[in-house]
Design a protein around this motif. Structure first.
Motif, short mmCIF file in Angstrom:
data_model
loop_
_atom_site.label_atom_id
_atom_site.label_comp_id
_atom_site.label_asym_id
_atom_site.label_seq_id
_atom_site.Cartn_x
_atom_site.Cartn_y
_atom_site.Cartn_z
N PHE A 205 33.70 -31.72 -62.00
CA PHE A 205 33.88 -32.33 -60.76
C PHE A 205 33.14 -31.20 -59.77
O PHE A 205 33.83 -31.13 -58.29
CB PHE A 205 35.48 -32.01 -60.65
CG PHE A 205 36.47 -33.32 -61.12
CD1 PHE A 205 35.82 -34.21 -61.63
CD2 PHE A 205 37.08 -32.80 -62.08
CE1 PHE A 205 36.23 -35.40 -62.36
CE2 PHE A 205 37.51 -33.99 -63.52
CZ PHE A 205 37.25 -35.04 -63.21
N ASP A 206 33.00 -30.35 -59.84
CA ASP A 206 31.87 -29.48 -58.41
C ASP A 206 31.15 -30.16 -58.56
O ASP A 206 30.13 -29.53 -57.78
CB ASP A 206 31.53 -27.89 -59.29
CG ASP A 206 32.97 -26.95 -59.20
OD1 ASP A 206 33.73 -27.58 -58.26
OD2 ASP A 206 32.61 -25.92 -59.71
N ILE A 207 30.38 -31.19 -59.67
CA ILE A 207 29.05 -31.46 -60.18
C ILE A 207 28.72 -33.21 -59.71
O ILE A 207 28.44 -33.29 -58.92
CB ILE A 207 28.60 -31.44 -61.08
CG1 ILE A 207 28.59 -29.85 -61.96
CG2 ILE A 207 27.03 -32.03 -61.27
CD1 ILE A 207 27.41 -29.02 -61.08
N ILE A 208 30.16 -33.70 -60.37
CA ILE A 208 30.63 -34.56 -60.01
C ILE A 208 31.39 -34.90 -58.38
O ILE A 208 32.47 -34.99 -59.51
CB ILE A 208 30.58 -35.62 -61.10
CG1 ILE A 208 29.77 -35.81 -62.00
CG2 ILE A 208 30.47 -37.19 -60.53
CD1 ILE A 208 28.56 -36.31 -61.22
N GLY A 209 31.31 -34.57 -58.25
CA GLY A 209 32.10 -34.21 -56.47
C GLY A 209 31.48 -33.28 -55.59
O GLY A 209 30.70 -32.64 -55.53
N PRO A 210 32.54 -32.90 -54.22
CA PRO A 210 34.01 -33.22 -54.24
C PRO A 210 33.73 -34.75 -53.47
O PRO A 210 32.42 -35.40 -52.94
CB PRO A 210 34.17 -32.53 -53.30
CG PRO A 210 33.23 -31.45 -52.73
CD PRO A 210 32.11 -32.31 -53.22
N VAL A 211 34.28 -35.51 -53.34
CA VAL A 211 35.34 -36.95 -52.98
C VAL A 211 34.94 -36.40 -51.47
O VAL A 211 35.73 -35.55 -50.62
CB VAL A 211 35.60 -37.19 -53.33
CG1 VAL A 211 36.12 -39.32 -52.36
CG2 VAL A 211 35.28 -37.84 -54.60
#
Lengths: 220, 294
Positions: A7-13
């Protein structure tokens, strides 16, 4: 490994346009808000380096104020933060400073009301990650690569031990810790980097301890 | 645990599972969270991406007015049916731009791997949705696969324009999307790695030179081309074409090129397109004359 989670890569929102100049700026404002413990009635924000040159286009000013209002990076009220601040009686001023900062994305926040003041310097290091490098005149050296706690407290015996005990109870390991104070027996600061995520329950438990003034978490 | 693409591919092949599953297991181990929790968070991020594309396709404009409505223009052009390339690839281009136009307009997006490169991964995913008809679970897996490759790049090179130029942002995103497209289309883990290598090879050297320092010009169109690049690279890998330079060495090359790149071309708005007469004139209009001369 600098990046640990997917979620460091696919994110943050986040509200755009920039992870460093918008999301990071929100987080700097939010740390100030959490440490102050309430919405301030005034704020003076100084921008340095790249922040000073591009803050209007990136909405860095709006983002800092959103953080001061307690909004997170993904709060859809973010673009309207300046209007909301005005409506809620938060008086904000911004200045672009000429001084060359150590890091290109640096902001100094002075906030306060009739009960107190707080001064903080934050830097935005990329991808929405931030570091707080100075708090109320205390210099901080946190890596920014781990979850961290900033705790303002009274300089009394047993306070550091009590905080460490609560962390131990939650099976949270301390990786790095700094304690500092301005004068014996007065206001002091603990900065603690840990290896495990910090939950809201834990923060609330720390806030209940004697002699703790404010608790804020950096990253999670 | 994997430190590079070779180890990631070996893990997936040895355990006869998808790269997405390797990433999910890694996340559970590192975070200590439950599988349901990890999947639910990615599901939420997917929803954010869907809403951003929907909003961009309705037409948005940034505060500066520099970007907006190009996603809509492309959709109208596709509907007119007289396009030269292909419908799926142009749909990916449109949806990538839609996301970045929403980002520039201070809308909510999911950084993949950064805000400035946020269009490529969702643009390609939602473009192939019609053709491949993925389940919700497969769409979530697409994001874990993309994340696995991005994770390797972030830890071995960089995903920051300030550190490595646009090749580190849109280049990384194109490689991540290409690999995830291959896995979604039924390709093998090693084919996914070939796709990543082919996509990233063709982004090497790309500088980060945003006009007025804003995440708008040329970022929106670089996302468009990043998406197109990812689609072609995925098709090439699925056709059995291989990269002569292994994926990990391409990532290493990207890192070294980024280190050698002048600071003026790494997100400082001092060189490249930002330093053109028009780029400077735009900066002067937005920030006043003093900012443009710096």
């Amino acid at each position: 490994m600098k990046y640990k989670s997917v979620f460091d890569i696919i994110g943050p929102v986040m509200v755009g346009p920039s992870s460093s100049h918008t999301a990071g700026a929100v987080r700097i404002g939010l740390v100030a808000y959490k440490l102050f413990g309430r919405k301030p009635s005034w704020a003076r924000v100084s921008f340095y380096g790249s922040f000073a040159e591009t803050y209007r286009g990136h909405g860095t000013d709006v983002a800092i104020v959103a953080g001061l209002l307690g909004f997170d990076t993904f709060d859809e009220r973010l673009p309207a933060a300046l209007d909301i601040a005005r409506a809620e009686g938060l008086d904000v001023s911004f200045s672009a400073e000429e001084a060359i900062p150590h890091h290109p994305n640096t902001a100094r926040l002075c906030i306060g009301d009739d009960r107190g003041e707080l001064e903080l310097v934050g830097i935005s290091i990329g991808g929405g990650k931030i570091e707080i490098v100075e708090l109320n005149g205390f210099a901080l050296k946190l890596s920014g690569h781990h979850p961290a706690l900033l705790i303002m407290h009274n300089d009394r015996y047993g306070t550091i031990g009590a905080v460490a005990s609560v962390l131990a109870k939650h099976a949270i390991n301390i990786g790095h810790m700094e304690v500092s104070r301005k004068e014996k027996g007065k206001e002091a600061l603990m900065a603690i980097e840990v290896d495990q995520p910090l939950t809201d329950d834990l923060i609330q438990e720390l806030e209940q301890l004697p002699n703790i003034l404010q608790v804020a978490k950096l990253a999670d | 645990m994997f430190r590079n693409v070779a180890e990631l591919v070996a893990l997936a092949e040895n355990e006869q599972t998808k790269i997405a599953e390797v990433m999910i297991r890694h996340e559970i181990e590192v975070s200590g969270r439950s599988r349901e929790d990890v999947i639910a968070q990615m599901d939420h991020h997917l929803s954010v991406m869907e809403r951003a594309v929907e909003r961009g396709l309705q037409g948005v404009s940034s505060r500066s007015g520099l970007t907006g409505f190009d996603a809509v223009r492309m959709q109208r052009y596709i509907e007119a049916g007289r396009f030269l390339s292909g419908e799926t690839i142009l749909d990916a281009v449109s949806k990538a731009m839609a996301t970045n136009e929403v980002n520039a307009a201070m809308g909510v997006i999911c950084a993949t791997p950064t805000a400035g490169a946020a269009g490529v991964v969702p643009g390609t995913l939602f473009a192939v949705k019609e053709k491949l008809r993925p389940t919700r679970k497969e769409m979530i897996e697409f994001l874990f696969t993309a994340g696995a490759f991005g994770y390797v790049v972030a830890n071995n090179a960089s995903i920051s324009g300030a550190a490595g130029g646009c090749q580190a942002e849109v280049g990384s995103a194109a490689g991540m999307a290409a690999a995830a497209l291959v896995e979604l289309a039924g390709g093998t883990p090693s084919q996914a790695a070939e796709a990543m290598a082919i996509a990233l090879k063709n982004m090497l050297g790309l500088v980060c030179d945003p006009v007025a320092g804003l995440v708008e010009v040329p970022c929106v169109k670089r996302n468009a081309m990043g998406a197109a690049n990812a689609m072609i690279a995925a098709d090439m890998a699925l056709a059995g074409i291989k990269s002569r330079i292994p994926c990990d060495e391409v990532i290493e090359a990207m890192y070294r090129i980024g280190a050698a790149m002048p600071v003026a071309l790494k997100e400082t708005a001092q060189g490249g397109l930002a330093a053109t007469p028009t780029g400077r004139a735009i900066a002067a209009r937005i920030f006043g004359a003093s900012a443009a001369t710096k």
